[in-house]
Enzyme design. Structure first.
Site, PDB file in Angstrom:
ATOM      1  N   TYR A  61      31.265  49.097  83.491  1.00 29.96           N
ATOM      2  CA  TYR A  61      32.725  49.260  83.516  1.00 29.96           C
ATOM      3  C   TYR A  61      33.170  50.014  82.278  1.00 29.96           C
ATOM      4  O   TYR A  61      33.036  49.523  81.156  1.00 29.96           O
ATOM      5  CB  TYR A  61      33.386  47.881  83.594  1.00 29.96           C
ATOM      6  CG  TYR A  61      34.893  47.876  83.728  1.00 29.96           C
ATOM      7  CD1 TYR A  61      35.623  49.014  84.046  1.00 29.96           C
ATOM      8  CD2 TYR A  61      35.609  46.694  83.538  1.00 29.96           C
ATOM      9  CE1 TYR A  61      37.004  48.987  84.170  1.00 29.96           C
ATOM     10  CE2 TYR A  61      36.989  46.645  83.666  1.00 29.96           C
ATOM     11  CZ  TYR A  61      37.681  47.792  83.974  1.00 29.96           C
ATOM     12  OH  TYR A  61      39.047  47.766  84.099  1.00 29.96           O
ATOM     13  N   LYS A  86      32.239  51.181  87.560  1.00 28.33           N
ATOM     14  CA  LYS A  86      33.682  51.369  87.656  1.00 28.33           C
ATOM     15  C   LYS A  86      34.098  52.301  86.532  1.00 28.33           C
ATOM     16  O   LYS A  86      33.976  51.969  85.352  1.00 28.33           O
ATOM     17  CB  LYS A  86      34.433  50.035  87.553  1.00 28.33           C
ATOM     18  CG  LYS A  86      35.956  50.208  87.648  1.00 28.33           C
ATOM     19  CD  LYS A  86      36.698  48.886  87.554  1.00 28.33           C
ATOM     20  CE  LYS A  86      38.210  49.112  87.656  1.00 28.33           C
ATOM     21  NZ  LYS A  86      38.977  47.851  87.563  1.00 28.33           N
TER      22      LYS A  86
END
Length: 297
Positions: A134, A165
């Site tokens: 992330y 992400k």
């Protein structure tokens, strides 16, 4: 978690009277799954990880898994800045039954690329679950570069890294990331305003805050872009933009939690240090959301 595609909802955490509300979580999870979300992400930034007690975090993961009933993958987000917390929470989430963990880049200390690489290597060594990387540099103050992601994939003997992400607002960096790794792992956008562009360029899905509110719209939009129906997809993006701008007019998930009340899913108020959005934002959001939902039936 072998193939991560489509829309994963970055769930709000419904906290009321100091506790995670099980009935509200059940209603939210059922709503997004029934409206075609492909997976659930508990405890991310939208889930207010940093504002929750450890007991509330554990309850949120438990309740998400219970409400899901095995229908879609459940990813547990870990937004702590330190390695011991990431490892401890990751192993707890495995014990609770999460399918994967999403771990944000370490923040506050501002690590260099080698430090970020070593951090994730230690998470992978000590947490036996699939991993979603992330990167959200405008929140963390650190930016995981595409070459670091590539190095991590090169070192990933057990194929733990199932997705990333990416919330970098620099499309040049996103395109470089896609060129380097999209054949090896799923790149998922976390940016609603870049969704159309990133999916068009080969991203495999998104982990989105506003999928709490508009799960079907995002799932439909993903399918349209994948099918090459770009004119129809762009019309949806343009129609949705006024609502999206208001949702992010103050820090997420403040306006989002107000919008959820407007559709009959009360997720409580934002947790301190966030506060309820200004009245003019709420009024504008109510009007624009009604227009969008009346149009998108």
């Amino acid at each position: 978690m072998e193939k991560v595609r489509g829309i994963y909802t970055a769930l709000c955490t419904p906290v009321m009277d100091g506790k995670v509300n099980e009935a509200a979580m059940d209603k939210l999870v059922n709503f997004v799954i029934e409206n075609r979300t492909a997976g659930l992400v508990a405890l991310g930034g939208t889930g207010e990880y940093c504002a929750l007690t450890n007991e509330q975090r554990i309850d949120a993961v438990k309740m998400t898994i219970a409400a899901n009933k095995g229908r879609v993958p459940v990813v547990a987000g870990i937004i702590g800045p330190g390695l011991p917390e990431a490892i401890e929470m990751g192993n707890k989430c495995k014990e609770l039954g999460a399918d994967a963990v999403m771990v944000v880049t370490p923040y506050y200390v501002v690590a260099n690329q080698q430090g970020i690489y070593d951090y994730y290597r230690q998470v992978m060594k000590n947490v036996d679950l699939p991993l979603v990387l992330y990167n959200i540099p405008y929140r963390t103050g650190v930016n995981m570069l595409p070459e670091t992601v590539e190095r991590l994939l090169d070192s990933d003997e057990r194929h733990q890294i199932v997705a990333m992400k990416e919330c970098c607002p620099n499309m040049g960096q996103v395109l470089e990331l896609l060129s380097k790794v999209r054949e090896r792992t799923s790149v998922l956008t976390g940016e609603e305003f870049l969704f159309y562009q990133e999916i068009s360029c080969g991203a495999q899905g998104g982990i989105l805050a506003t999928s709490n509110l508009l799960p079907k719209l995002w799932a439909d939009l993903f399918d349209l872009i994948e099918a090459g129906e770009l004119k129809k997809a762009s019309e949806i993006v343009i129609k949705a933009t006024p609502v999206l701008r208001l949702i992010f007019a103050e820090s997420n998930p403040g306006p989002l939690k107000e919008a959820m009340k407007m559709i009959g899913i009360d997720c409580g108020d934002p947790l301190l240090p966030l506060v309820k959005p200004q009245p003019q934002i709420v009024d504008s959001l109510k009007a624009e959301l009604k227009k969008l939902l009346d149009w998108y039936k």
